[in-house]
Design an enzyme around this catalytic site. Structure first.
Site, PDB file in Angstrom:
ATOM      1  N   TYR A 197     -58.582  53.458  34.580  1.00  0.00           N
ATOM      2  CA  TYR A 197     -57.229  53.561  34.029  1.00  0.00           C
ATOM      3  C   TYR A 197     -56.834  55.014  33.813  1.00  0.00           C
ATOM      4  O   TYR A 197     -56.431  55.410  32.722  1.00  0.00           O
ATOM      5  CB  TYR A 197     -57.119  52.755  32.733  1.00  0.00           C
ATOM      6  N   LYS A 203     -71.727  42.424  30.948  1.00  0.00           N
ATOM      7  CA  LYS A 203     -71.907  43.591  30.062  1.00  0.00           C
ATOM      8  C   LYS A 203     -73.329  43.752  29.539  1.00  0.00           C
ATOM      9  O   LYS A 203     -74.177  44.280  30.236  1.00  0.00           O
ATOM     10  CB  LYS A 203     -70.884  43.523  28.923  1.00  0.00           C
ATOM     11  N   TYR A 245     -57.978  39.544  27.324  1.00  0.00           N
ATOM     12  CA  TYR A 245     -58.344  40.404  28.451  1.00  0.00           C
ATOM     13  C   TYR A 245     -59.536  39.775  29.167  1.00  0.00           C
ATOM     14  O   TYR A 245     -60.541  39.442  28.536  1.00  0.00           O
ATOM     15  CB  TYR A 245     -58.703  41.822  27.972  1.00  0.00           C
ATOM     16  N   ASP A 305     -64.953  33.147  27.699  1.00  0.00           N
ATOM     17  CA  ASP A 305     -65.331  34.442  28.245  1.00  0.00           C
ATOM     18  C   ASP A 305     -66.131  35.179  27.165  1.00  0.00           C
ATOM     19  O   ASP A 305     -65.571  35.755  26.240  1.00  0.00           O
ATOM     20  CB  ASP A 305     -64.061  35.207  28.638  1.00  0.00           C
TER      21      ASP A 305
HETATM   22  N1  PMP Z   1     -63.889  39.808  30.097  1.00  0.00           N
HETATM   23  C1  PMP Z   1     -63.947  40.522  28.967  1.00  0.00           C
HETATM   24  C2  PMP Z   1     -63.828  39.818  27.650  1.00  0.00           C
HETATM   25  C3  PMP Z   1     -64.125  41.900  29.025  1.00  0.00           C
HETATM   26  O1  PMP Z   1     -64.174  42.619  27.886  1.00  0.00           O
HETATM   27  C4  PMP Z   1     -64.255  42.523  30.298  1.00  0.00           C
HETATM   28  C5  PMP Z   1     -64.468  44.018  30.437  1.00  0.00           C
HETATM   29  N2  PMP Z   1     -63.888  44.816  29.474  1.00  0.00           N
HETATM   30  C6  PMP Z   1     -64.201  41.735  31.436  1.00  0.00           C
HETATM   31  C7  PMP Z   1     -64.020  40.378  31.314  1.00  0.00           C
HETATM   32  C8  PMP Z   1     -64.341  42.344  32.820  1.00  0.00           C
HETATM   33  O2  PMP Z   1     -65.630  42.752  33.039  1.00  0.00           O
HETATM   34  P1  PMP Z   1     -65.968  43.870  34.154  1.00  0.00           P
HETATM   35  O3  PMP Z   1     -65.346  45.134  33.670  1.00  0.00           O
HETATM   36  O4  PMP Z   1     -67.457  43.900  34.196  1.00  0.00           O
HETATM   37  O5  PMP Z   1     -65.376  43.393  35.437  1.00  0.00           O
END
Ligand code: PMP
Length: 425
Positions: free
Chosen positions: A19, A277, A147, A248
């Site tokens: 970003y 993560k 997100y 998620d």
């Molecule tokens: N879902 C959530 C809740 C996240 O916080 C993130 C990354 N910030 C993602 C999906 C996307 O993961 P990545 O950056 O490994 O593609």
């Protein structure tokens, strides 16, 4: 020329950052090594890490156990394709994930990143309903301020405004959004949020494949914490309206909120769950989408009878090996006590920021501490100021927040709090 400046100059010729602009110079800091809870910059300065590299490095950097797992695996094989081949690191990691995940989740699909694991979850939901002879169920219901990643499917379920993706809105699948609950984590959910969810399901269930959301903590969409009770209603209503529930847990998984998975705050289980993560302890990119036996069987007995996804680096052995070591290390530790300790220290260290003019609210949950300002912070000023204070904290929008490695000490947390206080003052 000084290595620091030289690296910056070369970076700016060729590299994009997350970003970021290729043209405008944003504050940028070359790192040469990282150890424990510290990052070492190219000019020799050492920073206390408040970010765990965006929720990932839960055990800190350069950990001997994780290093050893990678070294042992690299001498066997770094990678082999997963089509038609399998290997012990993937099998053991999948078994371990199934054993620690909410009970009905019994099958594991590995992919390379959180965003892709969300794409996989969404495709699983669509394929499931296709195989239940309800192919019109293709849409997703989700919360505002959520997100879920940067790929197209994931972008379509990010908050249309705070999700950073409004530029692409006309290329995205049109999804159904409802307001996120406002009640606090341990409070009963406000009836209006439950009513809004019910209404959305009542209106749209014939087209909605799944309700996808981040349990309890909305991360990059605003660092919000919300009522776990909402999730209980979500589970009940999804069942009532024949809509799958996708959680998620990419940011919240692996103890960040004080439970191994955030859905445990509500005592509910999803139909599909994404993790990423911290899965590898922050060593490399790996994510997983877990689903129930029922969904896996329905897809597998349907038409075409296979799940239509298969990344090149699926179940990369190095990533699986380091992930196994990381999850085992976490489970072998007294992580409940560790996170409780961090929570207590964060409350203390960030608490006094609440008295500042610029600050709207301070909130802490588990190993997540958030100082929300009244106005968006000036990154050009704030980022170098934080580095000058000897800490690595990366604010966004109105949010100055930390989610440090779990090995952080009380003293280091105190320093993070002081640094935030000083720069916001
Ligand atoms: N879902 C959530 C809740 C996240 O916080 C993130 C990354 N910030 C993602 C999906 C996307 O993961 P990545 O950056 O490994 O593609």
């Amino acid at each position: 020329m000084h290595t620091f400046q030289h690296l910056l100059q070369r970076d700016r010729q060729v590299l994009w950052h997350p970003y970021a602009s290729f043209a405008t110079e944003q504050p940028l800091f070359p790192v040469v090594s990282a150890q424990g809870c510290r990052l070492r910059l190219a000019d020799g300065r050492e920073l206390i890490d408040g970010m765990a590299s965006w929720w990932c490095a839960i055990h800190g950097y350069n950990h001997p156990v994780l290093n050893e797992a990678l070294e042992a695996q690299i001498h066997k094989m770094s990678h082999v394709m997963f089509g038609g081949l399998t290997h012990e690191p993937a099998i053991e990691l999948a078994e371990l994930l199934v054993s620690i995940s909410p009970a009905p989740l019994t099958s594991v699909f590995f992919s390379d990143s959180g965003s892709v694991s969300v794409e996989v979850a969404m495709k699983m939901a669509i394929q499931y309903w296709h195989d239940r002879q309800l192919p019109e169920k293709q849409q997703f219901l989700t919360l505002r301020q959520g997100y879920h990643g940067d790929t197209f499917g994931a972008m379509s379920v990010c908050d249309p405004v705070t999700g950073m993706h409004n530029l692409f809105s006309s290329s995205l699948m049109q999804q159904v959004f409802i307001d996120a609950p406002t009640a606090k984590v341990d409070e009963d959910c406000e009836p209006s949020a439950i009513a809004a969810l019910q209404q959305a399901l009542e209106n749209g269930h014939q087209k909605i494949a799944a309700f996808i959301l981040e349990p309890v903590v909305q991360g990059a969409g605003g660092m919000r914490f919300y009522s776990a009770d909402f999730l209980r209603h979500a589970r009940r209503l999804c069942d009532e309206y024949d809509v799958l529930l996708i959680l998620d847990e990419i940011a919240t998984g692996f103890a960040r909120t004080g439970k191994l998975f955030a859905c445990e705050h509500a005592g509910i289980t999803p139909d599909i769950m994404c993790v990423g993560k911290a899965l590898t302890g922050g060593y490399m990119s790996l994510a997983a989408t877990l689903t129930t036996g029922h969904i896996a069987e329905t897809i597998s007995n349907g038409n075409p009878g296979v799940f239509m996804h298969g990344p090149t680096f699926m179940a990369n052995p190095l990533a699986c090996a380091v992930s196994l070591a990381s999850v085992r290390l976490l489970l072998a530790s007294d992580w409940q006590k560790t996170i409780q300790g961090i929570e207590k220290n964060l409350k203390q260290a960030l608490g006094r920021c609440a008295s500042l003019e610029a600050v709207a609210e301070v909130r802490v949950l588990g190993a997540i501490g958030v100082v929300e300002c009244r106005q968006a912070v000036n990154m050009q000023q704030l980022q170098p100021a934080l580095v000058d204070q000897g800490v690595w904290i990366r604010p966004f929008g109105k949010l100055v927040y930390v989610m440090p490695p779990y090995i952080i000490t009380a003293d280091e947390i105190d320093k993070l709090g002081n640094a935030i206080f000083e720069v916001l003052k």
